[in-house]
Scaffold this motif. Structure first.
Motif, PDB file in Angstrom:
ATOM      1  N   ASP A   1     -12.913   2.023 -11.386  1.00  0.00           N
ATOM      2  CA  ASP A   1     -12.032   1.468 -12.417  1.00  0.00           C
ATOM      3  C   ASP A   1     -10.786   2.323 -12.647  1.00  0.00           C
ATOM      4  N   ASP A   2     -10.707   3.473 -11.965  1.00  0.00           N
ATOM      5  CA  ASP A   2      -9.591   4.393 -12.155  1.00  0.00           C
ATOM      6  C   ASP A   2      -8.451   4.067 -11.195  1.00  0.00           C
ATOM      7  N   VAL A   3      -7.223   4.159 -11.704  1.00  0.00           N
ATOM      8  CA  VAL A   3      -6.038   3.926 -10.887  1.00  0.00           C
ATOM      9  C   VAL A   3      -5.124   5.141 -11.003  1.00  0.00           C
ATOM     10  N   LEU A   4      -4.780   5.709  -9.863  1.00  0.00           N
ATOM     11  CA  LEU A   4      -3.849   6.832  -9.793  1.00  0.00           C
ATOM     12  C   LEU A   4      -2.551   6.297  -9.187  1.00  0.00           C
ATOM     13  N   THR A   5      -1.509   6.196 -10.007  1.00  0.00           N
ATOM     14  CA  THR A   5      -0.223   5.704  -9.536  1.00  0.00           C
ATOM     15  C   THR A   5       0.653   6.899  -9.179  1.00  0.00           C
ATOM     16  N   LEU A   6       1.095   6.924  -7.917  1.00  0.00           N
ATOM     17  CA  LEU A   6       1.872   8.056  -7.411  1.00  0.00           C
ATOM     18  C   LEU A   6       3.354   7.736  -7.227  1.00  0.00           C
ATOM     19  N   ARG A   7       3.646   6.483  -6.927  1.00  0.00           N
ATOM     20  CA  ARG A   7       5.024   6.063  -6.690  1.00  0.00           C
ATOM     21  C   ARG A   7       5.211   4.643  -7.210  1.00  0.00           C
ATOM     22  N   ASP A   8       6.467   4.267  -7.466  1.00  0.00           N
ATOM     23  CA  ASP A   8       6.728   2.887  -7.854  1.00  0.00           C
ATOM     24  C   ASP A   8       6.973   2.053  -6.598  1.00  0.00           C
ATOM     25  N   ASP A   9       7.365   0.799  -6.768  1.00  0.00           N
ATOM     26  CA  ASP A   9       7.547  -0.103  -5.631  1.00  0.00           C
ATOM     27  C   ASP A   9       8.628   0.340  -4.655  1.00  0.00           C
ATOM     28  N   THR A  10       9.576   1.136  -5.122  1.00  0.00           N
ATOM     29  CA  THR A  10      10.645   1.611  -4.238  1.00  0.00           C
ATOM     30  C   THR A  10      10.308   2.941  -3.580  1.00  0.00           C
ATOM     31  N   GLY A  11       9.191   3.554  -3.997  1.00  0.00           N
ATOM     32  CA  GLY A  11       8.806   4.853  -3.456  1.00  0.00           C
ATOM     33  C   GLY A  11       9.204   6.021  -4.321  1.00  0.00           C
ATOM     34  N   THR A  12       9.820   5.746  -5.465  1.00  0.00           N
ATOM     35  CA  THR A  12      10.206   6.824  -6.374  1.00  0.00           C
ATOM     36  C   THR A  12       8.949   7.512  -6.895  1.00  0.00           C
TER      37      THR A  12
ATOM     38  N   HIS B   1      -3.528  15.919   1.126  1.00  0.00           N
ATOM     39  CA  HIS B   1      -3.653  15.015   2.271  1.00  0.00           C
ATOM     40  C   HIS B   1      -5.114  14.593   2.369  1.00  0.00           C
ATOM     41  N   LEU B   2      -5.336  13.299   2.551  1.00  0.00           N
ATOM     42  CA  LEU B   2      -6.690  12.773   2.720  1.00  0.00           C
ATOM     43  C   LEU B   2      -6.864  12.241   4.132  1.00  0.00           C
ATOM     44  N   THR B   3      -8.082  12.307   4.617  1.00  0.00           N
ATOM     45  CA  THR B   3      -8.481  11.532   5.785  1.00  0.00           C
ATOM     46  C   THR B   3      -9.485  10.527   5.250  1.00  0.00           C
ATOM     47  N   VAL B   4      -9.164   9.241   5.424  1.00  0.00           N
ATOM     48  CA  VAL B   4      -9.994   8.162   4.900  1.00  0.00           C
ATOM     49  C   VAL B   4     -10.628   7.417   6.067  1.00  0.00           C
ATOM     50  N   LYS B   5     -11.959   7.303   6.039  1.00  0.00           N
ATOM     51  CA  LYS B   5     -12.677   6.528   7.059  1.00  0.00           C
ATOM     52  C   LYS B   5     -12.584   5.054   6.690  1.00  0.00           C
ATOM     53  N   THR B   6     -12.041   4.252   7.602  1.00  0.00           N
ATOM     54  CA  THR B   6     -11.958   2.810   7.396  1.00  0.00           C
ATOM     55  C   THR B   6     -12.714   2.123   8.532  1.00  0.00           C
TER      56      THR B   6
ATOM     57  N   GLY C   1     -11.153   2.972  11.765  1.00  0.00           N
ATOM     58  CA  GLY C   1     -11.078   4.382  12.129  1.00  0.00           C
ATOM     59  C   GLY C   1     -10.447   5.214  11.034  1.00  0.00           C
ATOM     60  N   PRO C   2     -10.281   6.512  11.295  1.00  0.00           N
ATOM     61  CA  PRO C   2      -9.718   7.402  10.275  1.00  0.00           C
ATOM     62  C   PRO C   2      -8.230   7.140  10.048  1.00  0.00           C
ATOM     63  N   VAL C   3      -7.820   7.256   8.782  1.00  0.00           N
ATOM     64  CA  VAL C   3      -6.419   7.071   8.405  1.00  0.00           C
ATOM     65  C   VAL C   3      -5.962   8.311   7.654  1.00  0.00           C
ATOM     66  N   SER C   4      -4.805   8.828   8.039  1.00  0.00           N
ATOM     67  CA  SER C   4      -4.185   9.973   7.389  1.00  0.00           C
ATOM     68  C   SER C   4      -3.386   9.472   6.187  1.00  0.00           C
ATOM     69  N   VAL C   5      -3.660  10.030   5.000  1.00  0.00           N
ATOM     70  CA  VAL C   5      -2.991   9.589   3.767  1.00  0.00           C
ATOM     71  C   VAL C   5      -2.370  10.786   3.066  1.00  0.00           C
ATOM     72  N   HIS C   6      -1.080  10.692   2.783  1.00  0.00           N
ATOM     73  CA  HIS C   6      -0.360  11.722   2.038  1.00  0.00           C
ATOM     74  C   HIS C   6      -0.258  11.258   0.587  1.00  0.00           C
ATOM     75  N   LEU C   7      -0.791  12.055  -0.342  1.00  0.00           N
ATOM     76  CA  LEU C   7      -0.761  11.664  -1.754  1.00  0.00           C
ATOM     77  C   LEU C   7       0.486  12.152  -2.470  1.00  0.00           C
ATOM     78  N   GLY C   8       0.670  13.461  -2.564  1.00  0.00           N
ATOM     79  CA  GLY C   8       1.797  14.022  -3.298  1.00  0.00           C
ATOM     80  C   GLY C   8       1.591  15.507  -3.492  1.00  0.00           C
ATOM     81  N   PRO C   9       2.443  16.135  -4.297  1.00  0.00           N
ATOM     82  CA  PRO C   9       2.342  17.585  -4.491  1.00  0.00           C
ATOM     83  C   PRO C   9       1.032  17.979  -5.184  1.00  0.00           C
ATOM     84  N   ALA C  10       0.445  19.061  -4.702  1.00  0.00           N
ATOM     85  CA  ALA C  10      -0.832  19.535  -5.247  1.00  0.00           C
ATOM     86  C   ALA C  10      -0.720  19.838  -6.739  1.00  0.00           C
ATOM     87  N   TRP C  11       0.391  20.439  -7.169  1.00  0.00           N
ATOM     88  CA  TRP C  11       0.544  20.782  -8.588  1.00  0.00           C
ATOM     89  C   TRP C  11       0.490  19.535  -9.459  1.00  0.00           C
ATOM     90  N   TYR C  12       1.008  18.429  -8.969  1.00  0.00           N
ATOM     91  CA  TYR C  12       0.992  17.193  -9.745  1.00  0.00           C
ATOM     92  C   TYR C  12      -0.421  16.608  -9.796  1.00  0.00           C
TER      93      TYR C  12
END
Length: 154
Positions: A132-143, A75-80, A83-94
């Motif tokens: 320049d780095d891109v971390l793709t976590l889900r596709d357009d449908t959320g899979t 989970h990230l807290t991103v300053k924008t 204001g702060p935004v809560s962001v859920h990335l994915g499983p820690a093991w992944y």
């Protein structure tokens, strides 16, 4: 006669064990994914109609368990500017096994689904861009990208 008794006992044992597994919900898609599987209640919160992109600085990184029974997630807290935004990335093991490493202080662009989580706004991330780095976590449908068997179109 002993052979029939032995086979009967094995059959009864098999039925008891199988019933117990199904009663506990152990035999379903996503089993063994720590609650992060494609058909989990958490993953179904992702809504392609609410996708947005934010820009900001990573202020905080935590490992949390979003819902009861789920393995640890990042989970990230991103300053924008707003204001702060809560962001859920994915499983820690992944995330531990990805080439893109997110650290506190990083400038990021995050695209994901705006949701309400525990009564507060949050984003379930689809993609994180860091330089320049891109971390793709889900596709357009959320899979989730960690769902190895995910369906592919075309």
């Amino acid at each position: 006669m002993k052979k029939i008794t032995f086979i009967s006992a094995l059959l009864i044992l098999f039925l008891v064990v199988t019933s117990a597994v199904f009663a506990q919900g152990g035999m379903h898609r996503g089993a063994g994914s720590g609650g992060w599987g494609m058909n989990s209640a958490y993953t179904r919160m992702y809504n392609p109609k609410t996708v947005e992109t934010i820009h900001g600085t990573v202020d905080r990184i935590d490992e949390v368990s979003p819902q009861k029974g789920m393995s640890q997630g990042v989970h990230l807290t991103v300053k924008t500017e707003k204001g702060p935004v809560s962001v859920h990335l994915g499983p820690a093991w992944y995330l531990r096994n990805q080439d893109v490493i997110i650290k506190t202080g990083d400038q990021v662009e995050i695209t994901g689904s705006q949701i309400e989580f525990n009564g507060k706004p949050a984003i379930i991330a689809k993609q994180v861009v860091k330089g320049d780095d891109v971390l793709t976590l889900r596709d357009d449908t959320g899979t989730p990208a960690w769902s190895g068997w995910r369906r592919r179109s075309g």
